[in-house]
Design a protein around this motif. Structure first.
Motif, PDB file in Angstrom:
ATOM      1  N   LEU A   1       2.594 -21.526  36.308  1.00  0.00           N
ATOM      2  CA  LEU A   1       2.576 -20.077  36.503  1.00  0.00           C
ATOM      3  C   LEU A   1       2.438 -19.357  35.158  1.00  0.00           C
ATOM      4  O   LEU A   1       1.671 -18.399  35.029  1.00  0.00           O
ATOM      5  CB  LEU A   1       3.845 -19.634  37.231  1.00  0.00           C
ATOM      6  CG  LEU A   1       3.917 -18.208  37.742  1.00  0.00           C
ATOM      7  CD1 LEU A   1       2.728 -17.856  38.621  1.00  0.00           C
ATOM      8  CD2 LEU A   1       5.211 -17.991  38.494  1.00  0.00           C
ATOM      9  N   GLY A   2       3.145 -19.841  34.155  1.00  0.00           N
ATOM     10  CA  GLY A   2       3.030 -19.256  32.816  1.00  0.00           C
ATOM     11  C   GLY A   2       1.621 -19.390  32.263  1.00  0.00           C
ATOM     12  O   GLY A   2       1.102 -18.457  31.631  1.00  0.00           O
ATOM     13  N   GLN A   3       0.986 -20.530  32.500  1.00  0.00           N
ATOM     14  CA  GLN A   3      -0.387 -20.731  32.037  1.00  0.00           C
ATOM     15  C   GLN A   3      -1.348 -19.795  32.758  1.00  0.00           C
ATOM     16  O   GLN A   3      -2.265 -19.248  32.153  1.00  0.00           O
ATOM     17  CB  GLN A   3      -0.816 -22.188  32.227  1.00  0.00           C
ATOM     18  CG  GLN A   3      -2.184 -22.492  31.652  1.00  0.00           C
ATOM     19  CD  GLN A   3      -2.263 -22.221  30.161  1.00  0.00           C
ATOM     20  OE1 GLN A   3      -1.441 -22.708  29.396  1.00  0.00           O
ATOM     21  NE2 GLN A   3      -3.244 -21.431  29.745  1.00  0.00           N
TER      22      GLN A   3
ATOM     23  N   SER B   1     -13.603 -14.495  35.467  1.00  0.00           N
ATOM     24  CA  SER B   1     -14.378 -13.642  36.361  1.00  0.00           C
ATOM     25  C   SER B   1     -13.440 -13.091  37.435  1.00  0.00           C
ATOM     26  O   SER B   1     -12.305 -13.558  37.583  1.00  0.00           O
ATOM     27  CB  SER B   1     -15.502 -14.451  37.021  1.00  0.00           C
ATOM     28  OG  SER B   1     -14.951 -15.405  37.920  1.00  0.00           O
ATOM     29  N   LEU B   2     -13.931 -12.139  38.190  1.00  0.00           N
ATOM     30  CA  LEU B   2     -13.135 -11.573  39.270  1.00  0.00           C
ATOM     31  C   LEU B   2     -12.760 -12.662  40.269  1.00  0.00           C
ATOM     32  O   LEU B   2     -11.606 -12.758  40.692  1.00  0.00           O
ATOM     33  CB  LEU B   2     -13.888 -10.443  39.966  1.00  0.00           C
ATOM     34  CG  LEU B   2     -13.183  -9.808  41.168  1.00  0.00           C
ATOM     35  CD1 LEU B   2     -11.838  -9.218  40.743  1.00  0.00           C
ATOM     36  CD2 LEU B   2     -14.063  -8.752  41.801  1.00  0.00           C
TER      37      LEU B   2
ATOM     38  N   PHE C   1      -4.702 -15.768  40.936  1.00  0.00           N
ATOM     39  CA  PHE C   1      -3.652 -14.916  41.485  1.00  0.00           C
ATOM     40  C   PHE C   1      -3.077 -15.545  42.755  1.00  0.00           C
ATOM     41  O   PHE C   1      -1.861 -15.606  42.933  1.00  0.00           O
ATOM     42  CB  PHE C   1      -4.204 -13.517  41.783  1.00  0.00           C
ATOM     43  CG  PHE C   1      -3.172 -12.571  42.307  1.00  0.00           C
ATOM     44  CD1 PHE C   1      -2.229 -12.008  41.469  1.00  0.00           C
ATOM     45  CD2 PHE C   1      -3.126 -12.251  43.665  1.00  0.00           C
ATOM     46  CE1 PHE C   1      -1.260 -11.134  41.959  1.00  0.00           C
ATOM     47  CE2 PHE C   1      -2.171 -11.387  44.158  1.00  0.00           C
ATOM     48  CZ  PHE C   1      -1.237 -10.829  43.300  1.00  0.00           C
ATOM     49  N   GLU C   2      -3.965 -16.036  43.622  1.00  0.00           N
ATOM     50  CA  GLU C   2      -3.521 -16.685  44.857  1.00  0.00           C
ATOM     51  C   GLU C   2      -2.668 -17.916  44.543  1.00  0.00           C
ATOM     52  O   GLU C   2      -1.622 -18.137  45.159  1.00  0.00           O
ATOM     53  CB  GLU C   2      -4.735 -17.081  45.692  1.00  0.00           C
ATOM     54  CG  GLU C   2      -4.386 -17.715  47.016  1.00  0.00           C
ATOM     55  CD  GLU C   2      -5.612 -18.048  47.850  1.00  0.00           C
ATOM     56  OE1 GLU C   2      -5.426 -18.408  49.021  1.00  0.00           O
ATOM     57  OE2 GLU C   2      -6.752 -17.965  47.347  1.00  0.00           O
ATOM     58  N   ARG C   3      -3.098 -18.716  43.592  1.00  0.00           N
ATOM     59  CA  ARG C   3      -2.333 -19.899  43.184  1.00  0.00           C
ATOM     60  C   ARG C   3      -0.972 -19.462  42.619  1.00  0.00           C
ATOM     61  O   ARG C   3       0.056 -20.067  42.919  1.00  0.00           O
ATOM     62  CB  ARG C   3      -3.134 -20.684  42.141  1.00  0.00           C
ATOM     63  CG  ARG C   3      -2.430 -21.865  41.539  1.00  0.00           C
ATOM     64  CD  ARG C   3      -2.377 -23.038  42.470  1.00  0.00           C
ATOM     65  NE  ARG C   3      -1.770 -24.185  41.790  1.00  0.00           N
ATOM     66  CZ  ARG C   3      -1.411 -25.286  42.378  1.00  0.00           C
ATOM     67  NH1 ARG C   3      -1.635 -25.449  43.666  1.00  0.00           N
ATOM     68  NH2 ARG C   3      -0.864 -26.267  41.716  1.00  0.00           N
TER      69      ARG C   3
END
Length: 79
Positions: free
Chosen positions: A18-20, A31-32, A39-41
């Motif tokens: 999460l930090g990475q 990219s978007l 973000f989902e991960r």
């Protein structure tokens, strides 16, 4: 190499990943589409980590109350 599901990672592995993800997104070079996937991960990792913390809190509560035979229940069910 396929990523492990968030629930299959240790708490520490999930927090490190999460930090990475946060670092990668803050750099603004994704990219978007990549940002949305990350973000989902990240949401999955955060939710899995929160569940692990809830379980740990319940175990500590059981140990403090000396009720070692108590069954773990999802924290959401106690509301």
């Amino acid at each position: 190499m396929a990523q492990k599901k968030p629930e299959n990672l240790s708490f520490e592995e999930a927090i490190n990943e999460l930090g990475q993800i946060v670092t990668d997104m803050e750099q603004g070079e994704l990219s978007l589409e990549q940002s949305l996937k990350q973000f989902e991960r990240g949401i999955g990792l955060a939710n899995a980590s929160a569940q692990k913390l809830d379980n740990a809190q319940q175990k500590v509560s059981m140990l403090m109350s000396n009720d070692l035979n108590a069954e773990l229940t999802p924290m959401d069910d106690q509301e």
